[in-house]
Design an enzyme around this catalytic site. Sequence first.
Site, PDB file in Angstrom:
ATOM      1  N   GLU B  72      -4.684 -35.468  50.635  1.00  0.00           N
ATOM      2  CA  GLU B  72      -5.179 -34.494  49.790  1.00  0.00           C
ATOM      3  C   GLU B  72      -6.389 -34.945  49.326  1.00  0.00           C
ATOM      4  O   GLU B  72      -6.495 -36.025  48.716  1.00  0.00           O
ATOM      5  CB  GLU B  72      -4.257 -33.936  48.628  1.00  0.00           C
ATOM      6  CG  GLU B  72      -5.351 -32.929  47.570  1.00  0.00           C
ATOM      7  CD  GLU B  72      -6.053 -31.831  48.365  1.00  0.00           C
ATOM      8  OE1 GLU B  72      -5.050 -30.821  48.610  1.00  0.00           O
ATOM      9  OE2 GLU B  72      -7.091 -31.660  47.946  1.00  0.00           O
ATOM     10  N   ASN B  80      -6.135 -23.962  46.616  1.00  0.00           N
ATOM     11  CA  ASN B  80      -6.161 -22.662  45.957  1.00  0.00           C
ATOM     12  C   ASN B  80      -5.017 -22.206  45.809  1.00  0.00           C
ATOM     13  O   ASN B  80      -4.863 -21.086  44.679  1.00  0.00           O
ATOM     14  CB  ASN B  80      -6.614 -21.589  47.291  1.00  0.00           C
ATOM     15  CG  ASN B  80      -8.272 -21.486  47.289  1.00  0.00           C
ATOM     16  OD1 ASN B  80      -9.112 -21.741  46.198  1.00  0.00           O
ATOM     17  ND2 ASN B  80      -8.786 -21.408  48.529  1.00  0.00           N
ATOM     18  N   GLY B  85      -3.046 -16.225  42.090  1.00  0.00           N
ATOM     19  CA  GLY B  85      -2.330 -15.275  41.074  1.00  0.00           C
ATOM     20  C   GLY B  85      -0.785 -15.047  41.001  1.00  0.00           C
ATOM     21  O   GLY B  85      -0.203 -14.354  40.276  1.00  0.00           O
ATOM     22  N   GLY B  86      -0.120 -15.837  42.054  1.00  0.00           N
ATOM     23  CA  GLY B  86       1.389 -15.828  41.984  1.00  0.00           C
ATOM     24  C   GLY B  86       2.010 -14.561  42.267  1.00  0.00           C
ATOM     25  O   GLY B  86       3.125 -14.415  42.411  1.00  0.00           O
ATOM     26  N   ARG B 331     -13.870  -0.882  48.583  1.00  0.00           N
ATOM     27  CA  ARG B 331     -14.369  -2.251  48.126  1.00  0.00           C
ATOM     28  C   ARG B 331     -15.814  -2.346  48.882  1.00  0.00           C
ATOM     29  O   ARG B 331     -16.803  -3.013  48.121  1.00  0.00           O
ATOM     30  CB  ARG B 331     -13.621  -3.481  48.792  1.00  0.00           C
ATOM     31  CG  ARG B 331     -13.789  -4.726  48.561  1.00  0.00           C
ATOM     32  CD  ARG B 331     -12.667  -5.666  49.083  1.00  0.00           C
ATOM     33  NE  ARG B 331     -12.202  -5.344  50.370  1.00  0.00           N
ATOM     34  CZ  ARG B 331     -12.605  -6.035  51.502  1.00  0.00           C
ATOM     35  NH1 ARG B 331     -13.464  -6.899  51.345  1.00  0.00           N
ATOM     36  NH2 ARG B 331     -12.240  -5.732  52.568  1.00  0.00           N
ATOM     37  N   GLU B 469      -3.895 -20.687  55.494  1.00  0.00           N
ATOM     38  CA  GLU B 469      -5.186 -20.050  55.478  1.00  0.00           C
ATOM     39  C   GLU B 469      -6.384 -20.572  56.551  1.00  0.00           C
ATOM     40  O   GLU B 469      -7.184 -20.190  56.961  1.00  0.00           O
ATOM     41  CB  GLU B 469      -5.949 -19.946  54.027  1.00  0.00           C
ATOM     42  CG  GLU B 469      -7.029 -18.951  54.039  1.00  0.00           C
ATOM     43  CD  GLU B 469      -7.746 -18.928  52.749  1.00  0.00           C
ATOM     44  OE1 GLU B 469      -6.901 -18.977  51.615  1.00  0.00           O
ATOM     45  OE2 GLU B 469      -8.905 -18.458  52.605  1.00  0.00           O
TER      46      GLU B 469
END
Lengths: 123, 505
Positions: B72, B80, B85-86, B331, B469
Amino acid sequence: MFKSLLALALSLTLCSAISASELIEVKGKTLGRENHQFIYKDKNACKSCHVSGKKSTTDQACVDCHGTIDTIKIDPKNLVNSHANPHASVHYDTAISCIACHAEHEKKAPLCAECHRSWFKEM
Amino acid sequence: MRDRRSFLKFGAGVAIGSVAATIPAMASTNDCGPAIKWDETHDIIIIGSGFGGLSSAINIKRSGIKSVLVLEKMLQFGGNSAINGGWFAVPGNPIQVSEGVKDSPALLVQDQIAAGRGMASEEHLTAIANRALDAFNLCVDSGVRFREGFNMLVGGHSIARAVRTVDGTGGEITRNLYKVAKSEGVDLRNQQYVEDFIMENNKVIGLKVRRNFRYPDLTTGEIVFIKANKGVVVATGGFAMNKQLCKLLDPSIDPTMDCTNAKGATGEVTLTAMSHGALAVHMNMIQTGHWGSPDEGGFGWSNALLSITWHEGMVVSVLNGKRFMNERADRKYCSDRILANRYEDNSPAYPIAFFNYNDHPDDDRVVRALRDEMAWKMDSVEQMATKFNIDPKTLQESIDLHNKHVAERKDPLFDRVMDTAKHLAPPFVVSRIWPKVHYCMGGLKTDLGCRVIGSKNLEPMKNLYAVGEATGGVHGTTRLSSCACLEGLAGGFIVAETINSDNKV
Ligand SMILES: Cc1cc2nc3c(=O)[nH]c(=O)nc-3n(C[C@H](O)[C@H](O)[C@H](O)COP(=O)(O)OP(=O)(O)OC[C@H]3O[C@@H](n4cnc5c(N)ncnc54)[C@H](O)[C@@H]3O)c2cc1C
């Protein structure tokens, strides 16, 4: 900016709240923390923290003297709210280096302040 | 290990803010170029410590592979994932079961395909969704606590299937998985910036790493070469924080837009993989949110606060004190309208968004927003006009006009659906808005077993895997909320099986 060397004696156990020790000139123009003055008296002072190269370091020296993050308690009275405890963070817990938030030679806001902008000050 | 030598070719490194590579003492060269002196050797190296990296580490280690190293680059682990937000989509989760809600991986995939607008990969989504319960159980068994009885319908899903961690952050997952990985013998190291891959033809055999790197200074630390006998897993997340790259890929993302991401989301490993022949897809599909606030970092409280404003309140330009958009439109429309608010020098004129304080004084969304000063309680129109530098008379007129439209339940200006709109009177809760960059749908194309596809022959590259991601072409045009958590955690299960089967042959 002369400060009493008494600060020496106070160094290790005095790890109060979300505040760090005062930033003062410790060696020539180099700034450092008042409670670390004793380190700077050594000829090889830099090597205490900068083992490999001047510009990089890890938190090994911090941990060696002060212990790991989970053993250093912060007084809840000094937190803006109960969530704002960097030593018991819901995001990182122990998975973080001391120097993500603490700096020896400059003032710095903790990592948390990247998002929680109003919770912390530079220290 | 120091004496172990092999004769290999160096690849071209891609580094943000490039640094002259320091090449260590070389052994003799042959036709293949300079030799590499390995500093250490492991079976598997995982790059990144978010959902994807940690789940891969645990699963690979549990599958019997002995030496698993996680690198890391940042001072903190979790990427991230640790600030997320879990929200976690789990079809067939225990709360659905206890409430008799019928759901399945296939139903989730159906919703995702609709959001993907023809660009999603049904096979990949299915492979991931099939591991949702495994991923959920890994969390629970690792000590992750989810909100009791909490299972929500979140944007774009047809059914309530998102669970959420107690603290409302993915950090609850990463910090627990980190501990479990560590206790099971995974070697996890921070401050390790992966700068390049070492290739042997089409096969990745190791990494060039900047050890003791101090973010963001790419001259810090020292270069080491680490050999990976059985493979490298790219779990480096997205690149939303890389403004230069985002702008190249999508010119509509302008530099005034902030980003919800952790600072490390800069994507250099994706670029490095590309430089060695990996195929990247959908790179220009970058998800932005029009719900951002310039007065806080990360995802923040803005989105939740605005869930009240869009319905009950109104949005006004500070340039002329007037409404300029349908607050309830999608959006893209809202983003474009908001971004058009500029001062003459093109700097952002952050619009203000407000609703009645007295309708929600104790609502958590309001309380924390005011507490953390990303929103303000304004006791009069006058006070609001002064604070945001708007002509008080025009502002009052705009509010009066809006109130008339509220009473008529009709918005002749922007055709907003007015069923939830409220008559507005101070005190108001006011926040400022500006879109933020949020998520990268694009990334490295993989086969169904997380093997990275090479661009030369569209076959998997040897020993190179990707999860989370960092991969692309999975979600298509829109990634549904709560599905990235699932993707990263599920990927760890899949990649562990693939690596084992690849190493049997
Ligand atoms: C604020 C926010 C809220 C979100 N909320 C949700 C939600 O509620 N639910 C949901 O499903 N999704 C959510 N998402 C999306 C989701 O959190 C991410 O997509 C997911 O965490 C990505 O996981 P990952 O493991 O792929 O990457 P990450 O968690 O980003 O981890 C990648 C890691 O790789 C490291 N790395 C990068 N480059 C290098 C390098 N060169 N060398 C070494 N290490 C490197 C990074 O520092 C990072 O730690 C949210 C995202 C954000 C930003």
